[in-house]
Design a protein around this motif. Structure first.
Motif, PDB file in Angstrom:
ATOM      1  N   GLN A  54     -16.996 -13.330  31.250  1.00  0.00           N
ATOM      2  CA  GLN A  54     -16.537 -11.742  31.391  1.00  0.00           C
ATOM      3  C   GLN A  54     -15.116 -11.521  31.640  1.00  0.00           C
ATOM      4  OE1 GLN A  54     -19.648 -10.436  34.390  1.00  0.00           O
ATOM      5  NE2 GLN A  54     -21.196  -9.982  32.788  1.00  0.00           N
ATOM      6  N   GLY A  88     -20.050  -2.498  35.009  1.00  0.00           N
ATOM      7  CA  GLY A  88     -20.519  -3.738  34.547  1.00  0.00           C
ATOM      8  C   GLY A  88     -19.870  -4.813  34.845  1.00  0.00           C
ATOM      9  N   VAL A 134     -19.728   5.720  33.456  1.00  0.00           N
ATOM     10  CA  VAL A 134     -20.807   4.911  33.918  1.00  0.00           C
ATOM     11  C   VAL A 134     -21.955   5.989  33.910  1.00  0.00           C
ATOM     12  CG1 VAL A 134     -19.467   3.706  35.527  1.00  0.00           C
ATOM     13  CG2 VAL A 134     -20.127   5.817  36.280  1.00  0.00           C
ATOM     14  N   SER A 146     -18.418  -1.320  24.732  1.00  0.00           N
ATOM     15  CA  SER A 146     -19.282  -2.321  24.889  1.00  0.00           C
ATOM     16  C   SER A 146     -20.825  -1.738  24.462  1.00  0.00           C
ATOM     17  CB  SER A 146     -19.317  -3.210  26.013  1.00  0.00           C
ATOM     18  OG  SER A 146     -19.486  -2.597  27.105  1.00  0.00           O
ATOM     19  N   VAL A 147     -20.729  -0.317  24.517  1.00  0.00           N
ATOM     20  CA  VAL A 147     -22.064   0.038  24.683  1.00  0.00           C
ATOM     21  C   VAL A 147     -22.558   0.193  23.209  1.00  0.00           C
ATOM     22  CG1 VAL A 147     -23.196   2.316  25.281  1.00  0.00           C
ATOM     23  CG2 VAL A 147     -21.729   1.442  27.069  1.00  0.00           C
TER      24      VAL A 147
HETATM   25  P1  NDP Z   1     -22.830  -5.204  31.914  1.00  0.00           P
HETATM   26  O1  NDP Z   1     -23.010  -5.773  33.228  1.00  0.00           O
HETATM   27  O2  NDP Z   1     -21.730  -4.283  31.299  1.00  0.00           O
HETATM   28  O3  NDP Z   1     -24.330  -4.245  31.521  1.00  0.00           O
HETATM   29  C1  NDP Z   1     -24.475  -3.555  30.302  1.00  0.00           C
HETATM   30  C2  NDP Z   1     -23.812  -2.016  30.837  1.00  0.00           C
HETATM   31  O4  NDP Z   1     -24.291  -1.119  29.563  1.00  0.00           O
HETATM   32  C3  NDP Z   1     -25.171  -1.597  31.635  1.00  0.00           C
HETATM   33  O5  NDP Z   1     -25.020  -1.808  33.088  1.00  0.00           O
HETATM   34  C4  NDP Z   1     -25.050  -0.103  31.380  1.00  0.00           C
HETATM   35  O6  NDP Z   1     -23.950   0.537  32.348  1.00  0.00           O
HETATM   36  C5  NDP Z   1     -24.449  -0.026  30.138  1.00  0.00           C
HETATM   37  N1  NDP Z   1     -25.382   0.825  28.949  1.00  0.00           N
HETATM   38  C6  NDP Z   1     -25.066   1.691  28.253  1.00  0.00           C
HETATM   39  N2  NDP Z   1     -25.988   2.028  27.575  1.00  0.00           N
HETATM   40  C7  NDP Z   1     -27.280   1.077  27.836  1.00  0.00           C
HETATM   41  C8  NDP Z   1     -28.320   0.822  27.365  1.00  0.00           C
HETATM   42  N3  NDP Z   1     -28.966   1.690  26.244  1.00  0.00           N
HETATM   43  N4  NDP Z   1     -29.084  -0.216  27.707  1.00  0.00           N
HETATM   44  C9  NDP Z   1     -28.436  -1.052  28.632  1.00  0.00           C
HETATM   45  N5  NDP Z   1     -27.084  -0.789  29.123  1.00  0.00           N
HETATM   46  C10 NDP Z   1     -26.523   0.049  28.649  1.00  0.00           C
HETATM   47  O7  NDP Z   1     -23.103  -6.500  30.915  1.00  0.00           O
HETATM   48  P2  NDP Z   1     -21.819  -7.497  30.573  1.00  0.00           P
HETATM   49  O8  NDP Z   1     -20.873  -7.343  31.444  1.00  0.00           O
HETATM   50  O9  NDP Z   1     -22.730  -8.927  30.516  1.00  0.00           O
HETATM   51  O10 NDP Z   1     -21.551  -7.102  29.044  1.00  0.00           O
HETATM   52  C11 NDP Z   1     -20.967  -5.699  28.693  1.00  0.00           C
HETATM   53  C12 NDP Z   1     -20.879  -5.731  27.237  1.00  0.00           C
HETATM   54  O11 NDP Z   1     -19.960  -6.481  26.676  1.00  0.00           O
HETATM   55  C13 NDP Z   1     -22.131  -6.143  26.438  1.00  0.00           C
HETATM   56  O12 NDP Z   1     -22.297  -5.342  25.468  1.00  0.00           O
HETATM   57  C14 NDP Z   1     -21.781  -7.519  25.830  1.00  0.00           C
HETATM   58  O13 NDP Z   1     -22.522  -7.766  24.760  1.00  0.00           O
HETATM   59  C15 NDP Z   1     -20.174  -7.345  25.666  1.00  0.00           C
HETATM   60  N6  NDP Z   1     -19.708  -8.676  25.581  1.00  0.00           N
HETATM   61  C16 NDP Z   1     -18.856  -8.841  24.609  1.00  0.00           C
HETATM   62  C17 NDP Z   1     -18.145  -9.819  24.397  1.00  0.00           C
HETATM   63  C18 NDP Z   1     -17.127 -10.273  23.169  1.00  0.00           C
HETATM   64  O14 NDP Z   1     -16.464 -11.084  23.171  1.00  0.00           O
HETATM   65  N7  NDP Z   1     -17.340  -9.493  22.025  1.00  0.00           N
HETATM   66  C19 NDP Z   1     -17.934 -10.880  25.521  1.00  0.00           C
HETATM   67  C20 NDP Z   1     -18.809 -10.713  26.792  1.00  0.00           C
HETATM   68  C21 NDP Z   1     -19.363  -9.568  26.873  1.00  0.00           C
HETATM   69  P3  NDP Z   1     -24.123   2.135  32.753  1.00  0.00           P
HETATM   70  O15 NDP Z   1     -25.483   2.172  33.525  1.00  0.00           O
HETATM   71  O16 NDP Z   1     -23.081   2.495  33.532  1.00  0.00           O
HETATM   72  O17 NDP Z   1     -24.226   2.839  31.316  1.00  0.00           O
END
Ligand code: NDP
Length: 322
Positions: free
Chosen positions: A121, A148, A169, A213-214
């Motif tokens: 991350q 996140g 958030v 990232s959502v």
């Molecule tokens: P997080 O800890 O950020 O968890 C995901 C968060 O997304 C949740 O806590 C939630 O926050 C939010 N969210 C919004 N809508 C939804 C939904 N429908 N279902 C579940 N969660 C939702 O995860 P990571 O830090 O591990 O990863 C964050 C994002 O970054 C992911 O999408 C991941 O794939 C991406 N990523 C991409 C990378 C890249 O190089 N392309 C590398 C690393 C990560 P809330 O409750 O506040 O809405």
């Protein structure tokens, strides 16, 4: 060795604790006895089949531990040395054998949990803020899922780069945590129209960049938050994949730039990997970067960790301890 494996894609229940042979390092590899394993949202995409993987599969892309064996031809690394890595498969296990050029030495003074928490991350936040859209002082940036794992780190790094940071958030508790980590403004996107709110907060101007990232549920709104010629960085799909769209949409919304990056391509060279990991280790050591590590899960509880992550219950970094 104990490992979590799945033989078919599906919900968290497909994650099964299994006894498997401990791998032997091939030429150019090191065998790492894992002390802490990072959980990342990408692990859920592998499990559900959103990103396809060969079956059976040991999930997990990140960890830290001690080198137990060194394969033929490996130089510069030795048995007993502490290392960490990201974007390498097979991590939900007691041991992993990985290419020696993908591991980085963990500095003294940094714990295994910290190292496993910051690699994937942290390097993601680093490349997003320094390379994909190099943030300039005075920029305004929007970061979705600000509480996140990536969100908290990207918020802090964007602030270090001199940006005004707006985050989204889902709950008041997450809003407070996001503020504590440097967000200037926090929007509860489950309760309000975040695009309208961003326009209000920027006096109708919009932001320079959106780090989204959502995915599916925020994509269109994110485009509406941007200034003309702003950049939409779509780097994840926590709510589902972004559906196909016509390039003309970017013209209609203000000649926007769009990219869909992956960490893998920003740490392709050994020097890029060492530079990004080194910057993060230094910031953690100096206290400039704060890590929010949650109560770790036992390896056997990987399925519960996935349930918690996908139901938006979690904040910051989740770890498994083998
Ligand atoms: P997080 O800890 O950020 O968890 C995901 C968060 O997304 C949740 O806590 C939630 O926050 C939010 N969210 C919004 N809508 C939804 C939904 N429908 N279902 C579940 N969660 C939702 O995860 P990571 O830090 O591990 O990863 C964050 C994002 O970054 C992911 O999408 C991941 O794939 C991406 N990523 C991409 C990378 C890249 O190089 N392309 C590398 C690393 C990560 P809330 O409750 O506040 O809405």
């Amino acid at each position: 060795m104990k490992a979590i494996q799945f033989t078919q894609t599906g919900g968290p229940d497909v994650l099964t604790l299994t006894d498997l042979p401990t791998p032997s390092p091939k030429s150019g590899e090191v065998l790492v006895r894992l002390a802490a394993i990072g959980i990342n949202y990408i692990d859920t995409y592998h499990r559900t089949g959103l990103y396809s993987v060969p079956l059976p599969y040991i999930p997990g892309s990140e960890g830290a531990g001690v080198i137990e064996q060194v394969g033929e031809g490996v130089t510069g690394l030795s048995v007993g040395q502490r290392v960490a890595y990201a974007m390498q498969p097979g991590s939900y296990a007691e041991y992993v054998s990985i290419s020696a050029d993908k591991v980085v030495p963990v500095p003294d003074g940094m714990t295994d949990q910290q190292a496993a928490a910051v690699m994937l991350q942290g390097m993601t936040a680093h490349y997003l803020a320094f390379s994909t859209y190099p943030i300039r002082p005075g920029d305004t940036v929007l970061i979705h899922a600000g509480a996140g794992g990536v969100g908290l780190l990207l918020t802090q790094i964007a602030r270090m780069r001199g940006a005004r940071v707006i985050t989204t958030v889902s709950t008041d508790e997450k809003a407070q945590l996001s503020r504590e980590n440097g967000a200037d403004e926090v929007i509860l996107y489950t309760q309000t129209d975040f695009a309208e709110e961003v326009k209000k907060l920027t006096g109708g101007q919009g932001v320079n960049v959106v780090y989204d990232s959502v995915g599916k549920s925020t994509f269109e709104g994110s485009l509406d938050c941007l200034k003309p010629v702003g950049m939409m960085v779509s780097f994840g799909n926590a709510s589902g994949a972004v559906p196909p769209f016509a390039p003309a949409l970017l013209a209609a919304k203000g000649s926007l730039m769009f990219t869909r990056p992956s960490l893998a391509h920003y740490i392709l060279t050994r020097s890029a990997l060492l530079e990004r990991a080194g910057a993060l280790f230094n910031w953690v050591a100096s206290g400039q970067l704060r890590l929010e590590i949650q109560q770790p899960y036992a390896l056997a509880d990987a399925a519960q960790a996935h349930r918690d992550l996908e139901s938006r219950k979690t904040t910051g970094k989740l770890l498994l301890i083998p």
